[in-house]
Each structure stands twice: as C-alpha cells, then as structure tokens.
Design an enzyme around this catalytic site. Structure first.
Site, PDB file in Angstrom:
ATOM      1  N   HIS A  64       0.852  -1.193   0.000  1.00 21.85           N
ATOM      2  CA  HIS A  64       0.000   0.000   0.000  1.00 21.85           C
ATOM      3  C   HIS A  64       0.882   1.235   0.000  1.00 21.85           C
ATOM      4  O   HIS A  64       2.074   1.170   0.292  1.00 21.85           O
ATOM      5  CB  HIS A  64      -0.973  -0.007   1.188  1.00 21.85           C
ATOM      6  CG  HIS A  64      -0.325   0.054   2.538  1.00 21.85           C
ATOM      7  ND1 HIS A  64       0.557  -0.900   3.000  1.00 21.85           N
ATOM      8  CD2 HIS A  64      -0.429   0.971   3.532  1.00 21.85           C
ATOM      9  CE1 HIS A  64       0.951  -0.575   4.216  1.00 21.85           C
ATOM     10  NE2 HIS A  64       0.377   0.561   4.565  1.00 21.85           N
ATOM     11  N   HIS A  84       1.326   3.895   1.813  1.00 23.06           N
ATOM     12  CA  HIS A  84       1.726   4.716   2.953  1.00 23.06           C
ATOM     13  C   HIS A  84       3.245   4.929   2.904  1.00 23.06           C
ATOM     14  O   HIS A  84       3.992   4.046   2.468  1.00 23.06           O
ATOM     15  CB  HIS A  84       1.318   4.055   4.279  1.00 23.06           C
ATOM     16  CG  HIS A  84      -0.088   4.416   4.687  1.00 23.06           C
ATOM     17  ND1 HIS A  84      -0.859   3.620   5.497  1.00 23.06           N
ATOM     18  CD2 HIS A  84      -0.852   5.519   4.387  1.00 23.06           C
ATOM     19  CE1 HIS A  84      -2.044   4.204   5.680  1.00 23.06           C
ATOM     20  NE2 HIS A  84      -2.064   5.345   5.013  1.00 23.06           N
ATOM     21  N   ASP A  96       5.667   4.935   4.985  1.00 27.13           N
ATOM     22  CA  ASP A  96       6.613   4.022   5.635  1.00 27.13           C
ATOM     23  C   ASP A  96       6.779   2.716   4.860  1.00 27.13           C
ATOM     24  O   ASP A  96       7.592   1.872   5.236  1.00 27.13           O
ATOM     25  CB  ASP A  96       6.189   3.748   7.086  1.00 27.13           C
ATOM     26  CG  ASP A  96       4.759   3.256   7.212  1.00 27.13           C
ATOM     27  OD1 ASP A  96       3.883   3.747   6.472  1.00 27.13           O
ATOM     28  OD2 ASP A  96       4.506   2.374   8.056  1.00 27.13           O
ATOM     29  N   ASP A 154      -0.659  -3.904   5.586  1.00 23.95           N
ATOM     30  CA  ASP A 154      -1.347  -3.477   6.800  1.00 23.95           C
ATOM     31  C   ASP A 154      -2.837  -3.796   6.671  1.00 23.95           C
ATOM     32  O   ASP A 154      -3.446  -3.546   5.637  1.00 23.95           O
ATOM     33  CB  ASP A 154      -1.185  -1.963   7.003  1.00 23.95           C
ATOM     34  CG  ASP A 154       0.255  -1.594   7.310  1.00 23.95           C
ATOM     35  OD1 ASP A 154       1.123  -2.490   7.254  1.00 23.95           O
ATOM     36  OD2 ASP A 154       0.510  -0.409   7.608  1.00 23.95           O
ATOM     37  N   HIS A 187       5.836  -5.709  11.642  1.00 25.67           N
ATOM     38  CA  HIS A 187       5.152  -4.410  11.667  1.00 25.67           C
ATOM     39  C   HIS A 187       4.695  -4.071  13.086  1.00 25.67           C
ATOM     40  O   HIS A 187       3.511  -3.922  13.368  1.00 25.67           O
ATOM     41  CB  HIS A 187       3.955  -4.450  10.691  1.00 25.67           C
ATOM     42  CG  HIS A 187       3.425  -3.082  10.335  1.00 25.67           C
ATOM     43  ND1 HIS A 187       2.452  -2.456  11.073  1.00 25.67           N
ATOM     44  CD2 HIS A 187       3.734  -2.229   9.338  1.00 25.67           C
ATOM     45  CE1 HIS A 187       2.158  -1.289  10.524  1.00 25.67           C
ATOM     46  NE2 HIS A 187       2.930  -1.116   9.470  1.00 25.67           N
TER      47      HIS A 187
HETATM   48 ZN   LIG Z   1       2.494   0.453   7.949  1.00 25.51          ZN
END
Ligand SMILES: [Zn+2]
Ligand SMILES: [Zn+2]
EC number: 3.1.26.11
Lengths: 314, 314
Positions: A63, A65, A67, A210, A268
């Site tokens: 995804h 994001h 990070d 995530d 994570h």
């Molecule tokens: Zn993450």
C-alpha cells in the site's frame, strides 16, 4: 526459498528497527530476490545484508503509505548507478506510477535498467513456469494488498540407484524421464513411473500489507506454508488496532489458525515496543492461539519449509 | 552555533557514510537547528544524534538531486507524527514544491504542523533581527545553490564590575544601556559608551551545494568564518570532477584561500574513498593550499568560531 526481514517497525524508524520491508530470496530457485515494501533506508539495510540490489527482480508494494514506499526512489537510483543491472518490475496499487514518476523526474534520476511499473487492483498479477503471484485487497485506511506466492509443483527426484543398475547415464535421457516420457536402454523399456518419485508440492508464502482482520485474508493464506502477518499491537490495545486499521498479535494468530498455515511470522510492530524484550508479549499472546509463531527479526533468515502435513505425505 | 554532519557521501549511501545532510545548530542563539539538504535516511541519522525533529526550524535544499532530497518526505512525515511540532519552512530550487506535493499526496501523508515551501532563484531568501540568508547559483549539472548565513552583530558585553561599583542592579537599566541609551542612578548619569564593550561581529557560515569551481563561490564565501565545500575527488581525478560538475579537494582549498575564509570543511566524498584512512589524501592535498582545513565527519560537532583576525580585534 527464504524470507529476510529488512524492516519490521510500523509508521516510522526507531533506533532498534527500520520501517517495513522484507525480501523473499529465491537464489536456488531463480537466482533472484523479490522485495515486499520498501520503507525509507531499505537500501541502507540491504548494504548491511547478503542481498544485492542487482539481484532484485521484482518489488511488490502492499500500500502507498510513506513508511512502505519512501525508500523506493533511492533504492532504484542506487541500483541504476550499478552498471549492468537487469530489468526490474515494481507492482503496487494505483498511485504508485505517479509517485515514482514524480520523484524520479523531479530529481532527474536516470534509471538505465528496464523499469516496469505495474499498477494492479488484485487478481493474478504474475505467473511463469515456476511461480504464481495473486493479490487481494485487505482492510486498511487506504487500499492495501496481500500477496500469495504459489510455487509450481516440481518434478520428483529420479531413483539414481535403479538408473545406474540399468545402465542409464546422466544426459538427455534423464530429462525425458523427468518429463514423464519412456526410454529404451540396452533393449529395456524404462517408463518414467518406474524411476521418478512423486512430484514435490510447491510451497506457498503469503505476505500481507497493513490490515484489520478481514475475510479477504483467508483465500490469501489458505494452506500457506508461511504467513507473514502484521501485528502492530498486543491485545490490550485492540481498540487502537481497530481504530487505525491494524491487527493485534492474537488476531494474526486467529487468521493463521483458521487458514491452516504451517507457520506464522509476525511483523510491523508499534514503536511502543522498544526492543525484543518488550515484543515478547506479542509472541506469547499469538502462541496461545497458534503455537507455530515467530517474531520477525531484522537481518535474520527464515527458511520457507513445506508445512508438516505435506512433509509426511512425501 | 555549530555544524553537525549527518551525511558526507556523494551519490549513494555506503556502509561507512550516508548521503548528504548537515545541521546548523543554533540552540543558544535561537533554540533551533537548520538543516541543509536531506538525503535518504537523514531522519535515521537524527535518531542517533542529539538533534530533535521538533527543533528543526528550516530546511535548505541546495539542489534537487535524489541524494540530497529523498529523505525529505519521510523526515516531514515523522516530524508530523510527533504532536506539537512547530511550523517549518523548506527552501529550495524550482521543482521542490512539486516533488513534495507529489510524494506527500501519493502517500496521503498528513503534515499537521505549518509546512511552508519556498522556491527561490537566489538572493536574500530569509532575514530577521538575528540572521540573514543569501543564496547564489553555483555550477552543477542542474540548478544548484550555495547559502551564506550572516549573523547580525550582537551588542557588546556590559562592564559588570563598573556597574556594580556604581550601584546599578540587573534589570531594565541593563537593557537600556545595551540599547545605547543613558540612565541616571543615584544622581549619576551613566552613558552606554562608558559601560558597553564593542559590538561582537556576527559570524558568517557558508554552505555550498554540489559545484564545479565557479566565480559565484567568491561572493558567497568572502570572509566567511566557516566554509563547507564539496570535495568529491582527489586531484588525480580532476577530469572526473570536471566531467561530473564536482570539485576536487584542492579546488575547494583554492576557493577558501581566495575568499579569505577562517576555516574550510570538506564534505561530499566519492564512494571510492572507503574510510577515514582513504580520505586522508583529500585533507593533505587541501591543506597544502589552505592549511586550516578539516574533513567533515558524521556525528561530529564543528563549532563556528569567529575567525582569527576578528578575534584579535575584540
Ligand atoms: Zn504500515
Ligand atoms: Zn551530490
């Protein structure tokens, strides 16, 4: 086939752990490695690992994001500065292409190797004679995917003793027998069945982005030999996990149990867990539901073994 | 006022050095630090330093090459995740705004603090009662700037012995005298001239982006107390330096000598120099032209001292 974790922290780097990235090393199988996510300083982590940028064949982004992607432009630029790097494909959700084009153009970064960018919205996104990759949407604040890698069954081993006894020498005959064909040697008909062991089942590895608990995990993880699942929080912060579209260690273990996977690897982790000691409760909570659980540790190798039930069959 | 180097390598990170970034710490002067360039993993370097993301007040980008900007989106995102971070301004050449907007939008990064992005093309780009920042174009493959920070002169010190003798207590009277006004205490007229020492000359720090030798360096570095100059190569590779729009250590030293700076700090070293040992020739070559030269070392502090001729004046 093995996993090598380059970053196991959620959101931002700490002095102990980097942001998310994990490599699937397939040196024996295809002389290359695949990367899943590429947080900032993933190339720095690679410098301190046995991995080589030039050997990276594919990068899968779960995804968009920061990070999970801020390390991409730098890693690609550094790979380009090494002469003779082979082509590389990056897969990910919508937005990936615009992100890479904007960053590489703004910095006039010349990517000399063949760089292919594939935006997908799930389904079978890659398949060749060795392996198939399926993506499926999870449940996160933004579009987030899990990836299921299914290795194709490999032919069984030849019975070398028998072949030697019958006077069959290594060479093209071996290939024919492996392909299921029959041969005639010294007037004797030898069928593939007589000398070829049962095919080896290909392994299945599932790596999730995530996510909150969601039914979409099941088809991705069903019967996987190894499942890599986020475990941002301990059970005590289940509310926070829900609010931020993340999972607890227990929720990861429940998904693993339901899908009947061989082994679960948690990653994570929230920055609130400062070191290995503070991560131990996540492991304990997960093991109370699914015993064959490990914590991902950066710069450690986790071999992908066929899960137990399959090993018994062989 | 001091410099703290976070990255001193050219082009890409190595196991020994990170890509470019240097902080100008002004904790005493303005309780903040400024950053010059922000290569990938600058935020990681900051984690291992005494610097704090929340104390960063301004970031100056010299040019838009990836090894000088790829750390920006991650650093800004991490700073935003710390509650109560004050506003921050980023200055840089055209293209900076599009780069930041594209990366932050693609990743849906919420920057909660006031983030101002200022694109400039040289000139006085910031000035307040303490300090002035001038930018000027250098000569690189793309638009590249140097920054000259001129601290304003500070009032001299009060003669505390004399004030005590005359019965002046610490308080608003001190402020008046520092401002050049006169006061009357116990019927005695005291003028500022009688008790205030000579004003302290503000210091000048010049930090250059990547560049070939160019006349533009002179006005930026003229009389600076400290000059930070790239020195990508030793003299033996002067041709390479020219070809890639970089400088040798000797060329940096010649610029320092011509501009009459107090001290020269070399940075931005080619990866071909693996460690401190291999960097020594750069230092030796530079010192043969300009003796007061240092090599930038990551995680080391270099105080900005008024240069010798000025100290004699005081
Ligand atoms: Zn993450
Ligand atoms: Zn550079």
């Amino acid at each position: 086939m093995e996993l090598y974790f380059l970053g196991t922290n959620a959101g931002l780097p700490t002095t102990q752990r980097n942001v998310t990235s994990v490599a699937l090393r397939m040196l024996e199988e295809r002389r290359s490695s695949w990367l899943f996510d590429c947080g900032e300083a993933t190339q720095h982590q690679i410098l301190h690992s046995p991995l080589k940028l030039s050997r990276l064949e594919k990068i899968f982004i779960t995804h968009m994001h920061g990070d999970h992607v801020f390390g991409l432009p730098g890693l690609l630029s550094s790979r380009a500065s090494q002469e003779g790097s082979p082509p590389l494909t990056v897969y990910g959700p919508a937005g990936l292409k615009a992100f890479l084009e904007a960053t590489l153009n703004a910095t006039q970064s010349r990517i000399d190797f063949g760089l292919e960018i594939v935006e997908h919205s799930g389904g079978v996104i890659f398949e060749d004679s060795q392996i198939k990759v399926e993506a499926r949407a999870l449940e996160h604040r933004i579009e987030s995917y899990g990836y299921r890698m299914t290795e194709k069954d490999r032919p069984g081993s030849l019975n070398m003793e028998l072949l030697q006894e019958w006077g069959v020498r290594p060479g093209p005959e071996y290939g024919k027998l492996k392909n299921g064909e029959s041969i005639t040697v010294n007037g004797r008909l030898i069928t593939s069945d007589q000398v070829l062991g049962a095919p080896k089942r290909g392994r299945i590895v599932t790596i999730l982005g995530d996510t909150r608990p969601t039914p979409g995990i099941h088809p991705l993880a069903d019967g996987a030999d190894v499942l890599v699942h986020e475990a941002t929080f301990t059970d005590e912060f289940a509310d926070l996990a829900h609010k931020y579209y993340h999972s607890t260690a227990v929720q990861a273990a429940e998904a693993a149990k339901k899908a009947g996977v061989g082994e679960l690897i948690l990653t994570h982790f929230s920055s609130r867990y400062k070191d290995q000691d503070q991560l131990r409760p996540l492991l304990q909570e997960a093991r109370s539901v699914f015993p064959n659980t490990q914590l991902a540790i950066e710069h450690q190798t986790f071999p992908i073994r066929p899960s137990a039930q399959e090993r018994e069959k062989e």
